[in-house]
Design a protein around this motif. Structure first.
Motif, mmCIF file in Angstrom:
data_model
loop_
_atom_site.group_PDB
_atom_site.id
_atom_site.type_symbol
_atom_site.label_atom_id
_atom_site.label_comp_id
_atom_site.label_asym_id
_atom_site.label_seq_id
_atom_site.Cartn_x
_atom_site.Cartn_y
_atom_site.Cartn_z
ATOM 1 N N UNK A 1 0.857 -1.169 0.000
ATOM 2 C CA UNK A 1 0.000 0.000 0.000
ATOM 3 C C UNK A 1 0.904 1.232 0.000
ATOM 4 N N UNK A 2 0.584 2.154 -0.842
ATOM 5 C CA UNK A 2 1.373 3.381 -0.903
ATOM 6 C C UNK A 2 0.994 4.309 0.246
ATOM 7 N N UNK A 3 1.873 5.255 0.516
ATOM 8 C CA UNK A 3 1.580 6.245 1.555
ATOM 9 C C UNK A 3 0.322 7.037 1.210
ATOM 10 N N UNK A 4 0.158 7.338 -0.070
ATOM 11 C CA UNK A 4 -1.022 8.092 -0.500
ATOM 12 C C UNK A 4 -2.301 7.304 -0.228
ATOM 13 N N UNK A 5 -2.287 6.009 -0.542
ATOM 14 C CA UNK A 5 -3.460 5.169 -0.297
ATOM 15 C C UNK A 5 -3.750 5.086 1.203
#
Length: 51
Positions: A1-5
């Protein structure tokens, strides 16, 4: 999971709910992997068939 997500999810869930969500995703992933290893087909459930 990305930081943005993660940041987007954190707008809707608190820390306890995020941990529950991540745990559920991990559990579903584990079950899916076990089904692949044991060659169990998926997608045979029909909604309402257990009533």
């Amino acid at each position: 999971m990305t930081d943005e997500a993660w940041d987007q999810a954190a707008k809707h869930y608190d820390d306890e709910e995020l941990m529950a969500l991540v745990t559920q995703i991990g559990l579903i992933n584990a079950f899916n992997r076990m089904n692949v290893m044991t060659r169990q087909p998926g997608g045979e459930y029909v909604a309402g068939s257990l009533h």
